[in-house]
Design a protein around this motif. Structure first.
Motif, mmCIF file in Angstrom:
data_model
loop_
_atom_site.group_PDB
_atom_site.id
_atom_site.type_symbol
_atom_site.label_atom_id
_atom_site.label_comp_id
_atom_site.label_asym_id
_atom_site.label_seq_id
_atom_site.Cartn_x
_atom_site.Cartn_y
_atom_site.Cartn_z
ATOM 1 N N VAL A 108 0.832 -1.379 0.198
ATOM 2 C CA VAL A 108 -0.015 0.060 -0.134
ATOM 3 C C VAL A 108 0.864 1.200 0.089
ATOM 4 O O VAL A 108 1.812 1.281 0.893
ATOM 5 C CB VAL A 108 -0.821 -0.039 1.286
ATOM 6 N N LYS A 109 0.443 2.297 -0.913
ATOM 7 C CA LYS A 109 1.317 3.367 -0.911
ATOM 8 C C LYS A 109 0.560 4.478 0.345
ATOM 9 O O LYS A 109 -0.686 4.464 0.200
ATOM 10 C CB LYS A 109 1.162 4.012 -2.179
ATOM 11 N N LEU A 110 1.682 5.088 1.164
ATOM 12 C CA LEU A 110 0.902 5.781 2.164
ATOM 13 C C LEU A 110 1.835 7.300 1.792
ATOM 14 O O LEU A 110 3.004 7.487 1.559
ATOM 15 C CB LEU A 110 1.429 5.467 3.501
ATOM 16 N N PHE A 111 0.968 8.178 1.518
ATOM 17 C CA PHE A 111 1.584 9.426 1.207
ATOM 18 C C PHE A 111 0.992 10.339 2.465
ATOM 19 O O PHE A 111 -0.230 10.605 2.644
ATOM 20 C CB PHE A 111 0.717 10.068 -0.108
ATOM 21 N N VAL A 158 -4.502 9.551 -8.187
ATOM 22 C CA VAL A 158 -4.379 8.293 -7.940
ATOM 23 C C VAL A 158 -5.487 7.538 -7.598
ATOM 24 O O VAL A 158 -6.488 7.565 -6.719
ATOM 25 C CB VAL A 158 -3.357 8.197 -6.549
ATOM 26 N N LYS A 159 -5.702 6.434 -8.631
ATOM 27 C CA LYS A 159 -6.813 5.702 -8.544
ATOM 28 C C LYS A 159 -6.841 4.443 -7.842
ATOM 29 O O LYS A 159 -8.050 3.782 -7.729
ATOM 30 C CB LYS A 159 -7.147 5.015 -10.165
ATOM 31 N N GLY A 160 -5.728 3.917 -7.250
ATOM 32 C CA GLY A 160 -5.660 2.786 -6.397
ATOM 33 C C GLY A 160 -4.596 2.480 -5.422
ATOM 34 O O GLY A 160 -3.773 3.211 -5.563
ATOM 35 N N ASN A 161 -4.714 1.557 -4.676
ATOM 36 C CA ASN A 161 -4.117 1.081 -3.866
ATOM 37 C C ASN A 161 -3.408 2.072 -2.697
ATOM 38 O O ASN A 161 -2.011 2.193 -2.704
ATOM 39 C CB ASN A 161 -2.800 0.214 -4.476
ATOM 40 N N SER A 162 -3.800 3.301 -2.586
ATOM 41 C CA SER A 162 -3.124 4.344 -1.797
ATOM 42 C C SER A 162 -3.848 5.001 -0.690
ATOM 43 O O SER A 162 -5.188 4.917 -0.614
ATOM 44 C CB SER A 162 -2.964 5.571 -2.813
ATOM 45 N N VAL A 163 -3.199 5.524 0.153
ATOM 46 C CA VAL A 163 -3.703 6.181 1.378
ATOM 47 C C VAL A 163 -2.965 7.334 1.635
ATOM 48 O O VAL A 163 -1.749 7.640 1.532
ATOM 49 C CB VAL A 163 -3.516 5.233 2.762
ATOM 50 N N ASP A 214 -10.434 0.840 -3.903
ATOM 51 C CA ASP A 214 -10.073 -0.558 -3.792
ATOM 52 C C ASP A 214 -9.774 -1.000 -2.422
ATOM 53 O O ASP A 214 -9.873 -1.917 -2.128
ATOM 54 C CB ASP A 214 -9.152 -0.794 -4.917
ATOM 55 N N LEU A 215 -9.045 -0.172 -1.805
ATOM 56 C CA LEU A 215 -8.590 -0.544 -0.384
ATOM 57 C C LEU A 215 -9.826 -0.532 0.628
ATOM 58 O O LEU A 215 -10.043 -1.330 1.505
ATOM 59 C CB LEU A 215 -7.409 0.445 0.204
ATOM 60 N N ILE A 216 -10.918 0.392 0.287
ATOM 61 C CA ILE A 216 -11.816 0.336 0.928
ATOM 62 C C ILE A 216 -12.704 -1.059 1.125
ATOM 63 O O ILE A 216 -13.242 -1.559 2.079
ATOM 64 C CB ILE A 216 -13.164 1.534 0.609
ATOM 65 N N SER A 217 -12.640 -1.663 -0.181
ATOM 66 C CA SER A 217 -13.211 -2.732 -0.146
ATOM 67 C C SER A 217 -12.641 -3.914 0.542
ATOM 68 O O SER A 217 -13.153 -5.028 0.834
ATOM 69 C CB SER A 217 -13.581 -3.378 -1.660
ATOM 70 N N GLN A 239 -16.498 9.796 6.153
ATOM 71 C CA GLN A 239 -16.814 8.819 5.320
ATOM 72 C C GLN A 239 -15.836 7.925 5.100
ATOM 73 O O GLN A 239 -14.463 8.233 5.443
ATOM 74 C CB GLN A 239 -17.051 9.334 3.858
ATOM 75 N N PRO A 240 -15.831 6.562 4.274
ATOM 76 C CA PRO A 240 -14.916 5.536 4.434
ATOM 77 C C PRO A 240 -13.796 6.119 3.304
ATOM 78 O O PRO A 240 -12.734 5.802 3.650
ATOM 79 C CB PRO A 240 -15.855 4.406 3.644
ATOM 80 N N ASN A 241 -14.177 7.161 2.316
ATOM 81 C CA ASN A 241 -13.117 7.347 1.205
ATOM 82 C C ASN A 241 -12.252 8.681 2.013
ATOM 83 O O ASN A 241 -11.165 8.940 1.507
ATOM 84 C CB ASN A 241 -13.537 7.688 -0.053
ATOM 85 N N LEU A 242 -13.142 9.521 2.638
ATOM 86 C CA LEU A 242 -12.383 10.819 3.192
ATOM 87 C C LEU A 242 -12.850 11.078 4.707
ATOM 88 O O LEU A 242 -14.131 11.204 4.706
ATOM 89 C CB LEU A 242 -12.325 11.938 2.158
ATOM 90 N N ALA A 243 -12.011 11.309 5.336
ATOM 91 C CA ALA A 243 -12.390 11.778 6.891
ATOM 92 C C ALA A 243 -11.407 12.817 7.401
ATOM 93 O O ALA A 243 -10.403 12.970 6.981
ATOM 94 C CB ALA A 243 -12.692 10.565 7.652
#
Length: 886
Positions: A777-780, A803-808, A830-833, A856-860
């Motif tokens: 997982v890419k962490l920025f 960035v469309k996937g695999n990132s936090v 993709d990571l939320i799932s 929300q799951p995608n942004l908080a």
């Protein structure tokens, strides 16, 4: 023979005692005006307390002092030893508000007439069966050296046709009345009636059921014979003047005369019950639980309506809280038992107003106001009632009882008075931890530092040095300087006190503050700092007391200060009329303050006064000021003539036969008033509102200024305007100049926002070039200088687009001066799932920086108060990501 109506029964009682040379007096308000020891008027004798205590000889009316009186008094009993609330509606004869028919003798007739007349009215006039009546008397008390009341026994047997076996003796608890721990007291004689069927009476003698709480054998009239004084040491001494105080429950006697087994079946309650049935669509008598609800509501609407009309609006303190408790109790019964999910109590007020307008006109005259106050309170409670009931049911099911914490939550969050929670708990057969609730309430009060104990002024304990005695004359309506003689001097609580034979100084009354000024003789000057009315007379508070008080002195009022007070008082009258003109005739004064620098006015109105209406009222007052309307002052007008002119008067205020009327245009402002006023409205100068607020439910407050205060206020506004002109350029129209500055500022903000977005985009691109790989997982993460929560969220949404996937993504910013931290976390879909959610992540990060968060799951987002822990938050983010097994 047709059944008597309740109106007929009431009138026959009053007419009977009018025949016996009694003065018929109006009911006092249920809200005691001058007795802070009483929450509500709870007995007929309350308004005659001063007579019983020897402070006045009798009642003055029609040029004579009356020693006999009779009335019907509205009473409320919902606290202390007189608390009938829990029985109301469940039985047929207890009420929160009831009428007490009574007759009094102030040192005139005594036991013989009281007993003889009571029997005459009940048996000879109203036709009650003598064999069903019982009379109780005091059996004596050996410990206190009190003999049996043989006099009363002999009178019952000789002056009436009562069965001698029906004269029963009882002890102190039932047949000895006391005003308090000390003061007037004496034996009493109660009349009871046995309403059981003939067959039961033959089986069980009624004498065995008297004072046994059998609702069919009940007291209907209590004759109190006040002949002793209880001293501080507990001993009794005979009074020089003996009194009679009687009380008969109106609702009970109506039920008896109308042949009803329940008070609620009489014509006193049936009109309201019929209206409740019509509104709910449920017939009265259909089933017990809905019948109870209708009886509770029919009773409670009376107590609530008359309390509000008499000046006690729902609130969180004192009398107001009692009114709120009663109203909310009724609303809950309506919700639970009758299906009322919308306000309904207010619609019952017109029924009551029409029913009682001939005897208690104050409700009909304030009908609209009372309805609006009740409607406002209903709406407020209904907003939380349903949720509160659901929560209560959950608490009851889970715990088997209601803890103090739970009761407190129901009270604090959902507005449930503790007695409502206890009522609902009793219905479910569970307990409430009242002690725990009271502890939490006390803690809350201490946290809020709730103050507010009212103490009345008193002359008790003053050691007066009396020089001369005689009558007092107030000269302040006609002059501001008077030659006076000092009648007495005193000292109390560090203050010097003086009483004069006459005085130009106005004593604080009717909302108007007291005059100040000087008392002088030759070179001796004494400052008068306050003036108060007391039972000892008009007391002047002085900065010192000269050694020699003999001879004549000059009492001089501070004329300049008095003039400013008069401007504010006259403006209050004009404003009162303007308020009624613009807002409606329901506007009635509820309180006021008239000072040299301002006025404050509390009045009945059910919503905030709009700025538009305030403007209209202010303009109207100033129109009347510019008309320069002359003052018409009339000092000795008969009260009846004043009423016929439509003079405004405060309900509950005690007026004598002769009153003072202040008029500014007979068609505009006519009020009973004892205050001081300008000679013409033009002297007021200018009127300006400075504030409008709420005091309590249905009570609004305005504050305003006139005279020198208004002049100073206008000058301050002018100075402010000139300063604004200087700042924006004096050649410009200030409004246009300010608008140009606002427009320019908005334009600059837009430009700045565009630049910041460009910078953020560039900064985001740099951040996205430096991600850290953690288990696939890419962490920025990055600390953004001078970032706001909005800018962080914008960057987060932009990152999710790029960035469309695999990132936090974890971005943070800080404000060290304010000790604030802002954190944003975003997670690709993709990571939320796979179980990684931004909301879960910011909960961890928020705790790390001393705060919390969510989203929300995608942004908080999260906030905190430790800026120096941002690096720890980034480390926590890495550990959180590493903890997931993808």
């Amino acid at each position: 023979m047709p059944t008597k109506t309740s109106d007929q029964i009431r009138n026959e009682f009053l007419d009977f005692f009018k025949e016996k040379d009694h003065l018929i007096v109006d009911s006092a308000p249920v809200v005691p005006k001058d007795d802070p020891t009483l929450l509500f008027t709870n007995a007929g004798m309350n308004q005659f307390k001063a007579v019983f205590l020897g402070e006045q000889e009798g009642l003055t009316e029609g040029g004579r002092i009356w020693k006999r009186a009779a009335d019907t008094q509205k009473c409320i009993r919902v606290s202390g030893k007189h608390n009938d609330l829990e029985e109301v509606g469940h039985d047929t004869y207890h009420h929160t508000l009831f009428e007490m028919l009574g007759n009094w003798s102030f040192g005139d007739y005594f036991k013989e007439e009281a007993i003889e007349w009571a029997w005459e009215l009940l048996v000879e006039r109203w036709g009650l069966e003598p064999d069903r009546l019982y009379a109780t008397v005091f059996e004596g008390n050996q410990k206190e050296g009190l003999p049996i009341d043989q006099e009363a026994i002999d009178l019952w047997k000789s002056k009436t046709t009562i069965n001698h076996d029906h004269v029963l003796a009882f002890g102190k608890k039932d047949n000895f009345w006391e005003m308090g721990e000390t003061g007037p007291c004496g034996p009493c004689s109660e009349i009871h009636i046995d309403l059981r069927p003939e067959e039961e009476r033959k089986k069980v003698p009624g004498a065995t059921l008297v004072n046994k709480d059998d609702p069919r054998v009940m007291e209907i009239w209590n004759l109190v014979f006040i002949q002793f004084n209880r001293k501080a040491d507990g001993s009794l001494e005979k009074l020089p003047a003996r009194h009679v105080d009687t009380g008969m429950g109106f609702e009970r006697i109506c039920a008896v005369i109308q042949g009803k087994t329940s008070n609620y079946d009489t014509d006193i309650f049936q009109p309201v019950i019929e209206e409740i049935a019509a509104l709910s669509g449920i017939s009265y008598g259909a089933q017990e639980d809905t019948d109870i609800a209708m009886r509770v509501i029919a009773d409670h609407i009376r107590a609530v309506s008359f309390s509000i009309a008499d000046g006690a609006s729902p609130s969180n303190e004192g009398r107001g809280y009692v009114v709120r408790r009663i109203l909310r109790r009724a609303v809950r019964y309506g919700w639970d038992r009758l299906g009322f999910k919308e306000p309904f109590m207010a619609s019952l007020v017109p029924v009551l107003a029409a029913q009682f307008k001939h005897i208690f006109h104050e409700l009909d005259s304030q009908k609209e106001y009372v309805q609006n106050v009740i409607l406002s309170e209903e709406k407020s409670f209904l907003n939380t009632l349903g949720q509160g009931i659901e929560l209560f049911n959950t608490m009851a099911e889970e715990g088997g009882s209601i803890s103090g914490e739970e009761a407190f939550k129901l009270h604090d969050t959902y507005g449930f008075p503790i007695d409502l929670t206890q009522l609902m708990a009793r219905e479910k057969g569970i307990d409430v931890d009242e002690a725990g609730f009271n502890r939490l309430m006390q803690e809350q009060k201490e946290r809020a530092r709730a103050s507010g104990k009212f103490s009345a002024k008193s002359s008790a304990g003053i050691e007066w040095n009396i020089l001369t005695e005689g009558d007092f004359v107030f000269t302040g309506y006609d002059e501001l300087e008077t030659e006076v003689k000092v009648r007495a001097s005193g000292f109390k609580d560090g203050r010097n006190l003086l009483i004069f034979d006459k005085s130009p100084f106005y004593a604080e009354a009717g909302g108007q503050v007291a005059d100040t000024g000087i008392l002088e003789k030759g070179d001796i000057k004494v400052k008068i700092t306050d003036v108060q009315k007391t039972t000892d007379g008009q007391v002047h508070f002085a900065d010192n007391i000269p050694g020699d008080l003999s001879g004549s002195w000059i009492a001089r009022v501070d004329a300049e200060r008095r003039a400013e007070i008069e401007k504010h008082h006259s403006a209050t009258h004009i404003m009162h009329a303007a308020l009624r003109e613009v807002l409606g005739k329901h506007v009635v004064q509820k309180g006021s303050l008239v000072a040299p620098d301002r006025l404050r006015f509390d009045f009945s109105h059910y919503e905030a006064v709009t700025l538009d209406d305030l403007e209209k009222i202010e303009m109207r007052v100033n129109e009347k000021i510019m008309e320069n309307i002359p003052l018409l002052e009339e000092r000795y007008i008969s009260i009846d003539e004043a009423k016929s002119r439509g003079a405004m008067m405060l309900f509950g205020e005690k007026y004598g036969e002769r009153v003072r009327v202040i008029t500014f245009d007979p068609s505009y402002s006519v009020e009973l008033c004892g205050g001081t006023h300008v000679n013409a409205t033009g002297q007021i100068g200018y009127f300006r509102f400075i504030q409008e607020t709420s005091v309590a439910a249905g009570i609004r407050r305005v504050e305003a200024i006139t005279g020198k205060s208004a002049d100073a206020y206008l000058r301050q506004e002018k100075d402010l305007l000139n300063h604004i002109k200087e700042l924006i350029g004096i050649q410009k129209d200030p409004l246009k100049g300010i608008q140009e500055l606002i427009d320019k500022n908005r334009s600059l903000e837009k430009e700045l926002s565009k630049i910041q977005q460009q910078q953020s985009a560039g900064e985001l691109d740099r951040i996205l070039m430096n991600g850290k790989d953690i288990g696939g997982v890419k962490l920025f993460s990055a600390n953004i200088e001078e970032g706001t929560m909005d800018s962080l969220k914008k960057m987060g949404y932009d990152a999710l687009q790029k960035v469309k996937g695999n990132s936090v993504f974890v971005l943070a910013s800080s404000d060290y001066e304010a000790d604030k931290v802002y954190i944003m976390a975003a997670v690709t879909d993709d990571l939320i799932s796979k179980g990684l959610k931004a909301g879960d992540l910011v909960s961890v990060l928020g705790r790390t920086v001393g705060g919390g968060g969510g989203g929300q799951p995608n942004l908080a987002t999260a906030g905190g108060r430790f800026p120096d822990k941002i690096e720890e938050a980034f480390k926590a983010a890495s550990e959180w990501v590493a903890g997931y097994k993808l």
